[in-house]
Design an enzyme around this catalytic site. Structure first.
Site, mmCIF file in Angstrom:
data_model
loop_
_atom_site.group_PDB
_atom_site.id
_atom_site.type_symbol
_atom_site.label_atom_id
_atom_site.label_comp_id
_atom_site.label_asym_id
_atom_site.label_seq_id
_atom_site.Cartn_x
_atom_site.Cartn_y
_atom_site.Cartn_z
ATOM 1 N N HIS A 16 0.824 -1.220 0.000
ATOM 2 C CA HIS A 16 0.000 0.000 0.000
ATOM 3 C C HIS A 16 0.852 1.262 0.000
ATOM 4 O O HIS A 16 0.642 2.185 0.791
ATOM 5 C CB HIS A 16 -0.950 0.027 1.195
ATOM 6 N N ARG A 33 -7.614 3.346 -1.366
ATOM 7 C CA ARG A 33 -6.858 2.316 -0.650
ATOM 8 C C ARG A 33 -5.401 2.274 -1.087
ATOM 9 O O ARG A 33 -4.493 2.428 -0.291
ATOM 10 C CB ARG A 33 -7.503 0.947 -0.849
ATOM 11 N N GLY A 63 -8.432 -3.006 -4.636
ATOM 12 C CA GLY A 63 -9.280 -3.308 -3.504
ATOM 13 C C GLY A 63 -8.595 -4.294 -2.577
ATOM 14 O O GLY A 63 -7.445 -4.684 -2.794
ATOM 15 N N GLU A 86 -11.161 -1.169 -8.688
ATOM 16 C CA GLU A 86 -12.002 -0.138 -9.283
ATOM 17 C C GLU A 86 -11.215 0.847 -10.140
ATOM 18 O O GLU A 86 -10.018 1.052 -9.950
ATOM 19 C CB GLU A 86 -12.748 0.626 -8.192
ATOM 20 N N TYR A 108 -13.831 8.849 -2.132
ATOM 21 C CA TYR A 108 -14.131 7.600 -2.829
ATOM 22 C C TYR A 108 -14.351 6.418 -1.874
ATOM 23 O O TYR A 108 -14.443 5.285 -2.327
ATOM 24 C CB TYR A 108 -13.042 7.332 -3.878
#
Length: 666
Positions: free
Chosen positions: A461, A523, A542, A548, A558
């Site tokens: 991430h 994310r 995700g 997405e 979002y």
């Protein structure tokens, strides 16, 4: 100035400047003074959210127009809230709700009214949380204005120090569908409140702080998994990840029986650069999981269905294809009889694929100069590689202070503008934006400038994509650093699309004055691209349900972590819906580019390239042909370069098997 007039001015100033009254009792402490405040919108730089926590009634927060607005305060610790004072300006709220939250994501109502009239609202209530928010739903006039937003109560312990990484993680036992993990304790300046278990960047579960082992269930037999653990304290501070352990679950039953040969295989369609095939499903004693397509002894595609299209072929060329079935234990059927097909003259919308180069590291960021010179970032070595128009490959330089995370950190995005090469990379403490002068095809390290710091880093991430917009601003993609609440915190750079001036300053016309934040509630942003209308498109990973693509609106929220794609708690009307979603097994999106108002999306786990006409439906290309696809970028002549990302999970330099391909477009 006359004495009487001067006295009136002084009295007026004192009347406008709030003076904190003595607390009525010991637990009625003013918690909000000078604490970080954020709002859904700010009318201009003179009326930002922080003006409502400065105890100066001459300064105000003022929203833009719109019924649904909010303003929140981060108290810095979990606190008991006894009283909220709202000192309205000329523009007040008729309806509003006071809410509390432990992490700034999930909110609990503690007070609600639809009888607001302005002035000073002094409300006693009972709440507990680190964040306090006023959610505004009906203005007295057009928008809202708060002179002061005061929160009173009993403070908790302010803690900004994360725990250490957990001790060595190991596999204690495993079955076909479960694994028992155990690890050593982390340490913290206060106390470790819990541990979070992840599988290849996907959150699996949380356990209590006194637990040093846990079972992970619902696994698939005969499948390889990679687990790691983070520690978390009561204030929400997350540690860096511990070590990764890999385990392959055994098959549910010993299976040595291969599937049957796919029957009735035929060529169903031939174009200039593709051949479509179909066959009848194979049978197996347990179950067929996929079909692999080969040509000239090389795998050129894979699918879970009984038909596929092999794209990227050379026009007017004969080919032979064979198909075989694969079961969960890895048993393979014999090949079908070879199927012959000759591609037609011309060129398809997605045309022939040719290899540009091989690499032993992970090609991540990719950028072109107008003359066709390409630069790409090697994620794990920290080197920038130059490919000249004639194909000559050289090292353009090494970016200093790049570190890996034993996951997805390292040297990531690249962009070029006006003689500067911009790079986004992981450092020992954060993710950051830097730039270098490009001189004679090499980066001049002596011109190294650090433009932006503080984006959160972790094993996964980390975000990393860069894209200059038609407005001349640099757009920076960040990840939430495995702390979902970062995405909703406008004072964090994590889980955002940032908008930055080329020199690293904050653009004056950003949606939140004084902040780099352009959009939030993301994310792990991995793709950015602009269309011909100057609109920004964004792709993000995700967790376990949905990936997405979003059309980015300045200041838009979002939804992550409350909302993943269109799943989860997506009922908040301020959340913006994605334009396209996929199950994570079909995408795990990474690179994104636009050519002639068609989006091209590279998919990692999905091992395919999506072609998505704006306003149209996605089309799939190259499924399983090249493995994991990391980056897709438009070339100066309007074609694509596509990079693979195979063997990229351990951050060890030069131990991958990757390629860069050219994809011709019509």
């Amino acid at each position: 100035m006359a004495p009487l007039r001067r006295l009136i001015v002084v009295i007026s100033a004192l009347a406008l400047t709030a003076v904190a009254a003595p607390p009525a009792h010991a637990d009625d402490v003013l918690l909000s003074f000078a604490r970080p405040a954020t709002a859904s919108s700010e009318s201009n730089a003179r009326h930002v959210a922080s003006k409502a926590t400065d105890l100066d009634r001459r300064t105000t927060w003022r929203s833009e127009g719109g019924d649904r607005q909010w303003i929140s305060i981060d108290l810095g610790s979990m606190s008991t809230i006894n009283r909220v004072v709202l000192r309205w300006g000329f523009l007040c709220a008729k309806s509003y709700t006071v809410q509390t939250s432990p992490e700034g994501v999930y909110w609990r109502d503690v007070y609600r009214t639809d009888k607001g009239r302005g002035g000073d609202d002094n409300t006693e209530l009972t709440g507990f949380g680190r964040w306090v928010r006023v959610s505004l739903t009906r203005p007295c006039f057009r928008d809202y204005e708060l002179r002061e937003f005061e929160v009173h109560g009993t403070p908790g312990v302010v803690d900004t120090t994360p725990p250490t990484a957990p001790g060595a993680l190991s596999v204690k036992a495993f079955t076909a569908t479960s694994v028992n993990l155990q690890w050593g304790p982390a340490s913290d300046n206060v106390a470790v409140a819990g541990y979070e278990i992840y599988q290849s960047g996907q959150f699996v579960k949380s356990v209590a702080g006194d637990a040093l082992s846990s079972n992970v269930t619902r696994l698939s037999p005969g499948t390889t998994y990679s687990f790691y653990v983070n520690a978390k304290d009561a204030a929400g501070n997350l540690s860096q990840a511990g070590n990764t352990v890999t385990v392959t679950t055994p098959a549910a039953v010993v299976d040595v029986e291969p599937p049957s040969v796919p029957s009735n295989a035929v060529v169903t369609k031939v174009s200039a650069n593709s051949v479509s095939l179909a066959w009848d499903a194979s049978s197996d004693n347990v179950g067929v999981v996929s079909y692999a397509v080969f040509s000239n002894n090389a795998q050129v595609g894979t699918t879970t269905g009984s038909q596929t299209t092999i794209a990227g072929l050379k026009a007017q060329t004969p080919y032979q294809f064979q198909v075989r079935a694969i079961d969960a234990a890895g048993n393979v059927s014999p090949f079908t009889t070879p199927l012959a097909a000759t591609t037609r003259p011309g060129r398809d919308a997605v045309g022939e694929v040719t290899k540009v180069t091989d690499d032993k590291d992970v090609p991540w960021g990719l950028e072109f100069l107008r003359d066709g010179t390409a630069f790409y970032a090697q994620r794990d070595t920290g080197d920038i590689i130059r490919i000249a128009p004639d194909g000559t490959k050289t090292v353009a330089g090494h970016v200093p202070n790049v570190v890996s995370t034993d996951g997805e950190g390292g040297l990531l995005g690249l962009e070029y503008r006006d003689g500067w090469l911009y790079a986004y990379h992981t450092s020992p403490v954060d993710n950051r934006l830097v730039r270098f002068r490009l001189v004679d095809g090499k980066i001049d390290v002596s011109t190294h400038q650090v433009l932006l710091t503080g984006a959160p880093r972790n094993k996964f991430h980390n975000g990393g994509r860069l894209r200059f917009g038609p407005d001349g601003k640099l757009y920076v993609a960040t990840g939430d650093g495995q702390v979902g609440s970062n995405a909703q915190d406008l004072n964090s750079l994590g889980g955002k699309v940032l908008r930055v001036d080329p020199d690293g300053s904050v653009p004056r016309d950003n949606p939140f004055p004084g902040k780099y934040v352009y959009s939030y509630g993301h994310r792990n942003v991995q793709g950015l691209a602009f269309d011909s209308r100057g609109r920004l498109w964004e792709a993000e990973l995700g967790n376990s349900v949905m990936d997405e693509i979003n059309l980015i609106r300045p200041g838009g929220n979002y939804g992550w972590p409350a909302c993943e794609g269109t799943s989860g708690e997506c009922g908040d009307p301020t959340f913006l819906k994605p334009q396209h979603t996929w199950p994570v097994s079909q995408a795990s999106p990474s690179g994104l580019t636009v050519v002639d108002d068609v989006l091209y999306l590279a998919a990692l786990r999905g091992q395919r390239l999506y072609r998505i006409p704006i306003g149209g439906e996605p089309q799939t290309f190259f499924e399983g042909a090249y493995g994991r696809l990391r980056t897709v970028e438009k070339t100066p002549d309007g074609d694509l370069w596509l990079t693979t990302s195979n063997g990229d999970k351990d951050s060890i330099p030069n131990n991958s098997n990757t390629q860069i391909y050219k994809v011709e477009l019509r």
